[in-house]
Design a protein around this motif. Structure first.
Motif, PDB file in Angstrom:
ATOM      1  N   HIS A   1       0.835  -1.212   0.000  1.00  0.00           N
ATOM      2  CA  HIS A   1       0.000   0.000   0.000  1.00  0.00           C
ATOM      3  C   HIS A   1       0.864   1.254   0.000  1.00  0.00           C
ATOM      4  O   HIS A   1       0.531   2.251  -0.646  1.00  0.00           O
ATOM      5  CB  HIS A   1      -0.932  -0.011   1.212  1.00  0.00           C
ATOM      6  N   ALA A   2       1.985   1.214   0.730  1.00  0.00           N
ATOM      7  CA  ALA A   2       2.894   2.356   0.744  1.00  0.00           C
ATOM      8  C   ALA A   2       3.485   2.572  -0.651  1.00  0.00           C
ATOM      9  O   ALA A   2       3.655   3.711  -1.098  1.00  0.00           O
ATOM     10  CB  ALA A   2       4.012   2.138   1.757  1.00  0.00           C
ATOM     11  N   GLY A   3       3.804   1.479  -1.339  1.00  0.00           N
ATOM     12  CA  GLY A   3       4.307   1.574  -2.705  1.00  0.00           C
ATOM     13  C   GLY A   3       3.278   2.185  -3.645  1.00  0.00           C
ATOM     14  O   GLY A   3       3.609   3.019  -4.498  1.00  0.00           O
ATOM     15  N   LEU A   4       2.028   1.781  -3.476  1.00  0.00           N
ATOM     16  CA  LEU A   4       0.955   2.365  -4.288  1.00  0.00           C
ATOM     17  C   LEU A   4       0.826   3.864  -4.020  1.00  0.00           C
ATOM     18  O   LEU A   4       0.492   4.637  -4.919  1.00  0.00           O
ATOM     19  CB  LEU A   4      -0.375   1.677  -3.969  1.00  0.00           C
ATOM     20  N   ALA A   5       1.095   4.269  -2.787  1.00  0.00           N
ATOM     21  CA  ALA A   5       0.986   5.680  -2.415  1.00  0.00           C
ATOM     22  C   ALA A   5       2.184   6.501  -2.874  1.00  0.00           C
ATOM     23  O   ALA A   5       2.146   7.728  -2.828  1.00  0.00           O
ATOM     24  CB  ALA A   5       0.826   5.810  -0.897  1.00  0.00           C
ATOM     25  N   GLY A   6       3.264   5.812  -3.292  1.00  0.00           N
ATOM     26  CA  GLY A   6       4.420   6.534  -3.818  1.00  0.00           C
ATOM     27  C   GLY A   6       5.735   6.294  -3.120  1.00  0.00           C
ATOM     28  O   GLY A   6       6.757   6.865  -3.519  1.00  0.00           O
ATOM     29  N   ALA A   7       5.751   5.468  -2.064  1.00  0.00           N
ATOM     30  CA  ALA A   7       7.016   5.168  -1.375  1.00  0.00           C
ATOM     31  C   ALA A   7       7.970   4.455  -2.324  1.00  0.00           C
ATOM     32  O   ALA A   7       7.565   3.607  -3.122  1.00  0.00           O
ATOM     33  CB  ALA A   7       6.762   4.310  -0.143  1.00  0.00           C
ATOM     34  N   CYS A   8       9.260   4.804  -2.236  1.00  0.00           N
ATOM     35  CA  CYS A   8      10.253   4.195  -3.125  1.00  0.00           C
ATOM     36  C   CYS A   8      10.856   2.927  -2.522  1.00  0.00           C
ATOM     37  O   CYS A   8      11.644   2.241  -3.168  1.00  0.00           O
ATOM     38  CB  CYS A   8      11.364   5.187  -3.442  1.00  0.00           C
ATOM     39  N   GLY A   9      10.498   2.611  -1.287  1.00  0.00           N
ATOM     40  CA  GLY A   9      11.030   1.422  -0.633  1.00  0.00           C
ATOM     41  C   GLY A   9      10.595   1.384   0.811  1.00  0.00           C
ATOM     42  O   GLY A   9       9.627   2.054   1.206  1.00  0.00           O
ATOM     43  N   GLY A  10      11.324   0.607   1.603  1.00  0.00           N
ATOM     44  CA  GLY A  10      10.933   0.492   3.001  1.00  0.00           C
ATOM     45  C   GLY A  10      12.055  -0.046   3.868  1.00  0.00           C
ATOM     46  O   GLY A  10      13.051  -0.572   3.371  1.00  0.00           O
ATOM     47  N   ILE A  11      11.883   0.127   5.158  1.00  0.00           N
ATOM     48  CA  ILE A  11      12.788  -0.457   6.145  1.00  0.00           C
ATOM     49  C   ILE A  11      12.024  -1.593   6.809  1.00  0.00           C
ATOM     50  O   ILE A  11      10.917  -1.389   7.320  1.00  0.00           O
ATOM     51  CB  ILE A  11      13.241   0.607   7.159  1.00  0.00           C
ATOM     52  N   THR A  12      12.595  -2.792   6.764  1.00  0.00           N
ATOM     53  CA  THR A  12      11.853  -3.990   7.131  1.00  0.00           C
ATOM     54  C   THR A  12      12.477  -4.790   8.256  1.00  0.00           C
ATOM     55  O   THR A  12      13.697  -4.862   8.372  1.00  0.00           O
ATOM     56  CB  THR A  12      11.706  -4.909   5.892  1.00  0.00           C
TER      57      THR A  12
END
Length: 318
Positions: A211-222
């Motif tokens: 969902h964050a990717g759909l909103a425009g996030a380029c990646g994440g900390i997992t």
């Protein structure tokens, strides 16, 4: 050192061992080995993790002394350099002057980017005070040759939320490399991206990666990606390519574990799952944090097994 921010970055665990006195101490060798193994794992598309987060919430940060933390980060800096990715670690303080000293100290042990959390004050700072707090950390980062990443965690108790207006003002400072947004409300990410489509935003909650990717996030900390790095990297590959159905299948497979990333005992839960994954349950239970009950241990084991079975069906176990 590569500074490509598009991608996923593991928040690695700090492994402990028993000293001769029976107390726990940092197991630097195991911590380095585990971190390197995660960074070297490839997704199905051939990509790897794009950064290394050390001594964070999942790394026992709240229980380490300053000396322990700096020694840990110095050890992880060797791994990040070997794998050619930036080393990232967090910082928070009551005053901007104290924060500046922390940034200086992190730079000396090899940290490349400092995740700057809001001030640790009981009183809510004004927008002016908050901006000055971050602005001094950015100026200090410039002086010592590192970058910063403002960290907004509005869902966590004790953290003052950063307004979207403030985040946008901070994002244009020269040494601000990205924003970390840890929330299940991804509309915050979408709002920021609508204002500035060139922003680099990293999501910080595993349950909303797609969902964050759909909103425009380029990646994440997992955190979950430390346990199942092939799945995490492959999911991000699909997100980057706009292959939402494929990304969502992996997200669904991980859901039983991702749920734990949003719980108060996320460090204890996910560290145990990592121990189970590597047939080192005792190591996964060694923590400076809370001791888990048998019911909690059994629940983590069941969630781990379910995620593993689902990922095996997708050929995503490394």
């Amino acid at each position: 050192m590569s500074s490509k921010w598009d991608g996923v970055m593991p928040a690695v665990f700090t492994w402990l061992k028993e000293s001769k006195s029976g107390a726990f101490e940092i197991d630097f060798d195991t911590t380095q080995k585990q971190a390197a193994g995660v960074l070297k794992t490839q997704g199905k598309g051939g990509s790897r993790m794009s950064g290394l987060v050390g001594s964070g919430t999942l790394g026992e940060n709240g229980y380490l002394s300053t000396k322990q933390r700096l020694s840990l980060l110095e050890a992880l800096s060797e791994v990040s350099k070997e794998c050619n990715v930036p080393l990232i670690s967090g910082a928070a303080a009551e005053t901007k002057e104290e924060l500046a000293k922390i940034v200086e100290g992190l730079a000396k042990v090899g940290v490349d980017t400092v995740m700057v959390m809001p001030p640790k004050t009981k009183a809510i700072p004004s927008e002016k005070e908050m901006y000055e707090y971050y602005a001094l950390s950015e100026a200090t980062a410039n002086d010592v040759g590192v970058t910063i990443m403002p960290y907004n965690n509005p869902d966590a108790a004790g953290y003052h939320p950063l307004s979207t207006d403030l985040l946008l003002r901070l994002s244009v400072l020269p040494k601000v490399t990205a924003l970390k947004i840890s929330t299940i409300d991804v509309s915050i990410i979408e709002t920021l991206m609508l204002e500035n489509k060139d922003l680099k935003i990293l999501a910080g909650v595993d349950t909303v990666t797609v969902h964050a990717g759909l909103a425009g996030a380029c990646g994440g900390i997992t955190g979950v990606g430390v346990i199942f790095p092939k799945a995490s990297v492959t999911m991000q590959e699909h997100i980057s390519n706009g292959e939402w159905d494929k990304a969502n299948k992996i997200s669904q497979a991980l859901n039983s574990l991702s749920y734990l990333d949003a719980q108060p005992l996320l460090m204890e839960y996910l560290k145990l799952a990592m121990g189970i994954h590597h047939n080192d349950i005792a190591g996964g239970l060694r923590t400076f944090g809370k001791k888990l009950t048998k019911q909690q241990i059994d629940d983590v084991r069941a969630r781990y097994i379910l995620a593993k079975e689902r990922l095996e069906a997708l050929d995503l176990i490394s």
